[in-house]
Design a protein around this motif. Structure first.
Motif: not given
Length: 466
Positions: A429-445
């Motif tokens: 869940d936190r990885a998805a939130r970070l990806a949604d904010r562009g803070l980590i790569p979201g290729h596997h969101r």
């Protein structure tokens, strides 16, 4: 211990051991000493919090070593910390007078000073009080040969690359024998005595003057006061919160920014029990709670240093995490037992912690939650950290179904733990939130979301009884 004065008889020791509740902590951002309410120092590791001890009577009253300072007549005691500091004040009241002891691990300023320095300052308040002191050093958890001698007329103790000198002023004539450095003196109204233990590790031993010791003590008090005054907490119970912040600050390892779980090893969960572990490491599990507390207290420098230490330490084992890392960021923490009696006979006494090699799935959730809190608090995630966090989320997708050791670090066969599964959901869940904010790569969101849903279904169906 309480932050105010409490009048009571000194706690009686049982077989040489003081109750654990009677200990107060002092430190300098690198190590911590524990002082019982009879003013005996029963624990001190040198040079760092996770180093071998020089005083360990906490774990073996006969062989561990200690630093005793006490009136030689009956007394009552009150204790407190000097306001907004980690300097301990102990007041002894006797039939013939009152004496006050100030204990501090001093901090080096800009000048040359001992590697570590413990000061015990004794002030006569009224009447006359006979005092005695005795230093019983036992280096290396009491396992290494300790030699006592004199250098330039001053008492020193040494073992291998470790040494300290005892500098005493107005504290009687020091005596040195094969095992102890001791002295006795009498206080009177307005008298001022000082006993300082000045330590060195792999460097020359320094013999500071009284003036240098006085200056460092004043600088240390001022440093703690400045730090406490800059806390930004404005909620209820402010005094208690600041005292808690000062206690937390003692566990922050200044050279690296790591936060230790505790200053001691092998204190028993239950008297006579075997669950006696070394907690002088930094646990990933504690990271989210610690970072949140630091940010709420206005400890931004400590929060940033801790996050960057955590990022560096976990990089060493990426993408898998260890439950704990050394304060210097190292991943190697082999566990062994020591031939010590243990606190009130609670054996074994361990150093190192084999839990470092366990699979504990919940820590992945704590790491991603920490990164989320850090970003929410205004911290920046550089691209390298972002990529590693994304790969950590990918790993969670692969391993969340595995049995693990769980939050209690059981040393039995791995099992399925509800809390472990729920924290894997938190990780994704936190990885998805970070990806949604562009803070980590979201290729596997999308994949993270699918596995988070699968974990939620697993918990709903298999992890509790309706």
């Amino acid at each position: 211990m309480s932050t105010g004065r409490i009048l009571r008889q000194t706690t009686s020791r049982r077989d040489g051991y003081a109750p654990l509740r009677s200990y107060a902590a002092i430190g300098d951002g690198r190590t911590v000493a524990l002082i019982a309410d009879d003013a005996t120092i029963d624990w001190l590791a040198v040079p760092n919090l996770d180093s071998p001890s020089v005083f360990a009577a906490l774990l073996d009253a006969r062989r561990g070593g200690s630093f005793v300072l006490t009136p030689t007549v009956g007394h009552e005691v009150t204790r407190r910390y000097l306001p907004r500091t980690n300097v301990l004040e102990t007041t002894f009241s006797t039939e013939t007078g009152v004496v006050r002891v100030l204990d501090a691990m001093t901090m080096r300023g800009g000048g040359l000073g001992p590697f570590r320095e413990l000061q015990r300052r004794v002030k006569g308040i009224s009447g006359r009080v006979p005092m005695s002191w005795c230093v019983r050093p036992r280096f290396g958890y009491g396992q290494r040969p300790t030699q006592l001698a004199r250098r330039e007329g001053l008492p020193v103790a040494f073992s291998g690359s470790d040494a300290f000198v005892v500098r005493s002023f107005e504290a009687g004539t020091d005596e040195v024998d094969a095992h102890t450095i001791r002295g006795s003196f009498e206080t009177s109204a307005g008298s001022s005595s000082l006993i300082a233990l000045c330590a060195a590790h792999q460097e020359p031993l320094l013999f500071p003057t009284r003036g240098e010791l006085d200056a460092r003590f004043e600088q240390t008090v001022a440093a703690w006061e400045r730090w406490a005054e800059t806390r930004t907490y404005t909620g209820p119970w402010g005094h208690a919160v600041i005292r808690s912040a000062l206690a937390l600050k003692l566990l922050v390892h200044a050279p690296s920014g790591a936060v230790a779980a505790a200053a001691t090893t092998s204190l028993p969960e239950q008297l006579g029990g075997e669950r006696n572990w070394d907690y002088r490491f930094s646990w990933v599990r504690d990271s989210a709670f610690t970072l949140a507390a630091l940010l709420r207290l206005g400890c931004a420098p400590e929060a940033h240093a801790y996050f960057w230490w955590l990022s560096h330490a976990t990089q060493l084992t990426h993408p898998r995490l260890q439950p704990l890392y050394r304060l210097d960021g190292g991943a190697h923490a082999p566990e062994r037992t020591l031939p010590l009696d243990g606190y009130r006979g609670s054996r074994p006494v361990r150093i190192g912690n084999a839990a470092g090699g366990q699979l504990q799935l919940d820590i992945y959730g704590e790491l991603l939650e920490t990164a989320w809190l850090y970003a929410q608090g205004g911290g920046e995630l550089d691209p390298g950290i972002g990529r590693r966090l994304a790969k950590t989320a990918d790993l969670v997708c692969r391993i969340w179904r595995e049995p693990d050791a769980g939050i209690w670090e059981v040393r039995s066969k791995p099992a399925q733990f509800t809390q472990s599964k729920m924290m894997c959901w938190v990780a994704l869940d936190r990885a998805a939130r970070l990806a949604d904010r562009g803070l980590i790569p979201g290729h596997h969101r999308r994949r993270w979301g699918e596995h988070a849903a699968a974990i939620a279904d697993f918990v709903e169906r298999r992890c509790f009884s309706p």
